[in-house]
Design a protein around this motif. Structure first.
Motif, PDB file in Angstrom:
ATOM      1  N   TYR A 181     -14.239  91.203 -65.374  1.00  0.00           N
ATOM      2  CA  TYR A 181     -13.359  92.162 -66.048  1.00  0.00           C
ATOM      3  C   TYR A 181     -14.144  92.920 -67.119  1.00  0.00           C
ATOM      4  O   TYR A 181     -14.053  94.152 -67.225  1.00  0.00           O
ATOM      5  CB  TYR A 181     -12.170  91.440 -66.679  1.00  0.00           C
ATOM      6  N   GLY A 182     -14.924  92.187 -67.901  1.00  0.00           N
ATOM      7  CA  GLY A 182     -15.734  92.828 -68.928  1.00  0.00           C
ATOM      8  C   GLY A 182     -16.773  93.755 -68.341  1.00  0.00           C
ATOM      9  O   GLY A 182     -17.026  94.853 -68.875  1.00  0.00           O
ATOM     10  N   TYR A 183     -17.391  93.351 -67.234  1.00  0.00           N
ATOM     11  CA  TYR A 183     -18.390  94.208 -66.595  1.00  0.00           C
ATOM     12  C   TYR A 183     -17.745  95.513 -66.119  1.00  0.00           C
ATOM     13  O   TYR A 183     -18.297  96.606 -66.307  1.00  0.00           O
ATOM     14  CB  TYR A 183     -19.039  93.477 -65.419  1.00  0.00           C
ATOM     15  N   ALA A 184     -16.569  95.396 -65.505  1.00  0.00           N
ATOM     16  CA  ALA A 184     -15.878  96.593 -65.031  1.00  0.00           C
ATOM     17  C   ALA A 184     -15.490  97.513 -66.177  1.00  0.00           C
ATOM     18  O   ALA A 184     -15.417  98.736 -66.016  1.00  0.00           O
ATOM     19  CB  ALA A 184     -14.631  96.190 -64.235  1.00  0.00           C
ATOM     20  N   GLN A 185     -15.257  96.919 -67.349  1.00  0.00           N
ATOM     21  CA  GLN A 185     -14.861  97.722 -68.499  1.00  0.00           C
ATOM     22  C   GLN A 185     -15.999  98.621 -68.981  1.00  0.00           C
ATOM     23  O   GLN A 185     -15.771  99.751 -69.410  1.00  0.00           O
ATOM     24  CB  GLN A 185     -14.413  96.797 -69.640  1.00  0.00           C
ATOM     25  N   VAL A 186     -17.221  98.119 -68.914  1.00  0.00           N
ATOM     26  CA  VAL A 186     -18.351  98.904 -69.438  1.00  0.00           C
ATOM     27  C   VAL A 186     -19.053  99.711 -68.350  1.00  0.00           C
ATOM     28  O   VAL A 186     -19.903 100.538 -68.659  1.00  0.00           O
ATOM     29  CB  VAL A 186     -19.376  97.995 -70.152  1.00  0.00           C
ATOM     30  N   ASN A 187     -18.715  99.484 -67.077  1.00  0.00           N
ATOM     31  CA  ASN A 187     -19.310 100.251 -65.991  1.00  0.00           C
ATOM     32  C   ASN A 187     -18.209 100.697 -65.047  1.00  0.00           C
ATOM     33  O   ASN A 187     -18.000 100.128 -63.981  1.00  0.00           O
ATOM     34  CB  ASN A 187     -20.360  99.411 -65.250  1.00  0.00           C
ATOM     35  N   ASP A 188     -17.491 101.736 -65.454  1.00  0.00           N
ATOM     36  CA  ASP A 188     -16.325 102.126 -64.664  1.00  0.00           C
ATOM     37  C   ASP A 188     -16.685 102.976 -63.446  1.00  0.00           C
ATOM     38  O   ASP A 188     -15.808 103.398 -62.704  1.00  0.00           O
ATOM     39  CB  ASP A 188     -15.288 102.836 -65.536  1.00  0.00           C
ATOM     40  N   ASP A 189     -17.979 103.239 -63.226  1.00  0.00           N
ATOM     41  CA  ASP A 189     -18.396 103.903 -61.994  1.00  0.00           C
ATOM     42  C   ASP A 189     -18.561 102.900 -60.848  1.00  0.00           C
ATOM     43  O   ASP A 189     -18.673 103.287 -59.686  1.00  0.00           O
ATOM     44  CB  ASP A 189     -19.731 104.633 -62.189  1.00  0.00           C
ATOM     45  N   ALA A 190     -18.620 101.613 -61.177  1.00  0.00           N
ATOM     46  CA  ALA A 190     -18.918 100.591 -60.180  1.00  0.00           C
ATOM     47  C   ALA A 190     -17.658 100.040 -59.534  1.00  0.00           C
ATOM     48  O   ALA A 190     -16.579 100.023 -60.144  1.00  0.00           O
ATOM     49  CB  ALA A 190     -19.700  99.449 -60.834  1.00  0.00           C
ATOM     50  N   LEU A 191     -17.819  99.570 -58.300  1.00  0.00           N
ATOM     51  CA  LEU A 191     -16.793  98.759 -57.660  1.00  0.00           C
ATOM     52  C   LEU A 191     -17.099  97.317 -58.025  1.00  0.00           C
ATOM     53  O   LEU A 191     -18.111  96.760 -57.594  1.00  0.00           O
ATOM     54  CB  LEU A 191     -16.820  98.941 -56.140  1.00  0.00           C
ATOM     55  N   VAL A 192     -16.240  96.710 -58.836  1.00  0.00           N
ATOM     56  CA  VAL A 192     -16.478  95.359 -59.347  1.00  0.00           C
ATOM     57  C   VAL A 192     -15.392  94.448 -58.795  1.00  0.00           C
ATOM     58  O   VAL A 192     -14.200  94.684 -59.006  1.00  0.00           O
ATOM     59  CB  VAL A 192     -16.471  95.335 -60.887  1.00  0.00           C
ATOM     60  N   MET A 193     -15.815  93.390 -58.109  1.00  0.00           N
ATOM     61  CA  MET A 193     -14.864  92.498 -57.436  1.00  0.00           C
ATOM     62  C   MET A 193     -15.120  91.053 -57.813  1.00  0.00           C
ATOM     63  O   MET A 193     -16.265  90.611 -57.909  1.00  0.00           O
ATOM     64  CB  MET A 193     -15.019  92.625 -55.911  1.00  0.00           C
ATOM     65  N   TRP A 194     -14.030  90.318 -58.021  1.00  0.00           N
ATOM     66  CA  TRP A 194     -14.110  88.867 -58.122  1.00  0.00           C
ATOM     67  C   TRP A 194     -13.297  88.291 -56.981  1.00  0.00           C
ATOM     68  O   TRP A 194     -12.173  88.714 -56.718  1.00  0.00           O
ATOM     69  CB  TRP A 194     -13.549  88.346 -59.448  1.00  0.00           C
TER      70      TRP A 194
END
Length: 403
Positions: A139-152
């Motif tokens: 969640y934190g990673y997605a917050q600072v890199n909103d260009d990325a597709l971040v999945m858990w």
């Protein structure tokens, strides 16, 4: 005086998320473009040969291949892709193989990390056995890199219980509390297959209870193409919100979930999928709405019985595409006056209470609205395959009763 909150956006307009077929073919070829001297496991070689036959001869892709093609297309566009979970590199159900280990040396190789022409990175990690910590980090990673597709990804959807604090405090409430948007995506394997109470339910009823003010999207896709478009939509959508996706287990290898390559080359994610097998829509008396794997059970049973029923899949539960659902009933099945909601989950779980809350007014239009579910239960599922099969037979009997 404090103004009222704005009206929800609801179902967003479609955006095209297709990818040129030649690009898809290039990404697919990379999945087995082994480095010099690399020795894949013999069992994987056979599995990949089957995958290649499907792609090159039948022109179809299964769930995991559709996922890999979506990931590859995004990094070619310069969108980073990051996936973490307790067994995500291989895939809990031995379906993904995003990282392949040399059979002789033990050295890992990540095919998409070597995709020629990629303008962004692909990362895939096996995380520690702590859902709370892992989801919080992503969640934190997605917050600072909103260009990325971040999945858990949860190993089984039930394990999301361990991350409930992150869901309650951040994922569903951050926009309302702090105006903070986040595009993190949760992959939660879900489906009743007789595996027991800790391997069946991702508790979709909990997420539906928490859904309000466009704070997230809740989906339950049933085909590889739908999954492909959903992954790409998550990055390309103008409105950045968390996405909760209930993913298949048995469905990973079912023929019914495969998609033709052309379905990936054009189009977009469809919130509702109409029944593909109805010979005479005017003869349909009952429209059965459902979500997820139980749709395939119902379609197979309907075909055996020859029942005058249509099985319509609701692929997005929130925001609920209620208008599209009723549009299909009115325009495609004009002589149907019975609507059923079918779910695998017990009556006190699953989507029924949410669905009824949003659709009960169809009764005023003259439709008979009822539901079919397992009996109320304190446990999400039985641990007996025999009992499970009996329950499924009961569900099918009730779904098509009096037809």
């Amino acid at each position: 005086k404090v103004p009222k909150p704005p009206a929800p956006h609801g179902v967003l307009p479609h955006i095209p998320t297709g990818v040129d077929r030649s690009t898809l073919e290039r990404i697919f070829a990379q999945l087995t473009a082994y480095p010099a001297g690399f020795t894949p496991h013999p069992k994987l070689v056979r599995q990949f040969e089957t995958r290649s036959k499907q792609f090159e001869t039948e022109h179809t892709v299964d769930w995991a291949t559709g996922e890999a093609l979506a990931f590859g297309s995004l990094i070619l566009e310069g969108r980073p892709v990051r996936l973490a979970g307790q067994d995500s590199r291989r895939g809990t159900f031995s379906q993904r193989h995003a990282a392949i280990v040399d059979f002789e040396t033990g050295q890992p190789w990540v095919p998409l990390s070597d995709l020629e022409g990629a303008h962004a990175n692909f990362w895939v990690y096996d995380s520690l056995l702590s859902e709370y910590a892992a989801l919080g980090y992503e969640y934190g990673y997605a917050q600072v890199n909103d260009d990325a597709l971040v999945m858990w990804e949860a190993q089984f959807g039930d394990f999301v219980n361990g991350a409930q604090i992150i869901i309650d405090q951040y994922i569903v409430a951050a926009e309302d509390k702090w105006g903070q948007r986040n595009g993190v995506m949760m992959l939660l394997p879900h489906g009743y297959e007789g595996q027991g109470p800790e391997h069946s339910s991702a508790r979709l009823e909990r997420f539906l209870t928490l859904a309000a003010e466009d704070n997230m999207q809740i989906c339950n896709a049933t085909t590889a193409a739908q999954y492909f478009h959903l992954l790409r939509r998550q990055v390309h959508s103008e409105r950045h919100t968390p996405l909760v996706l209930f993913t298949p287990k048995q469905g990973l290898r079912m023929k019914q979930t495969r998609s033709h390559i052309d379905e990936l080359a054009t189009g977009s994610f469809e919130e509702v999928l109409d029944d593909p097998n109805v010979p005479d829509p005017s003869a349909v008396r009952r429209v059965v709405f459902c979500s997820g794997k139980v749709a395939w059970d119902a379609i197979a049973e309907r075909d055996i019985r020859g029942a005058p029923a249509a099985i319509v899949r609701v692929e997005q539960l929130y925001p609920l595409p209620a208008e599209r659902m009723m549009e299909i009933v009115r325009e495609r099945y004009p002589n149907a006056n019975e609507i059923r909601w079918l779910q695998e989950e017990p009556e006190n779980m699953g989507a029924w209470n949410f669905i009824e809350h949003h659709t009960w007014r169809v009764k005023e239009l003259g439709y008979d609205l009822q539901h079919v579910a397992r009996v109320e239960s304190g446990s999400p599922a039985t641990g007996s395959k025999t009992v499970h099969d009996q329950e499924l037979a009961d569900l099918m009997n009730e779904t098509f009763r009096d037809l």
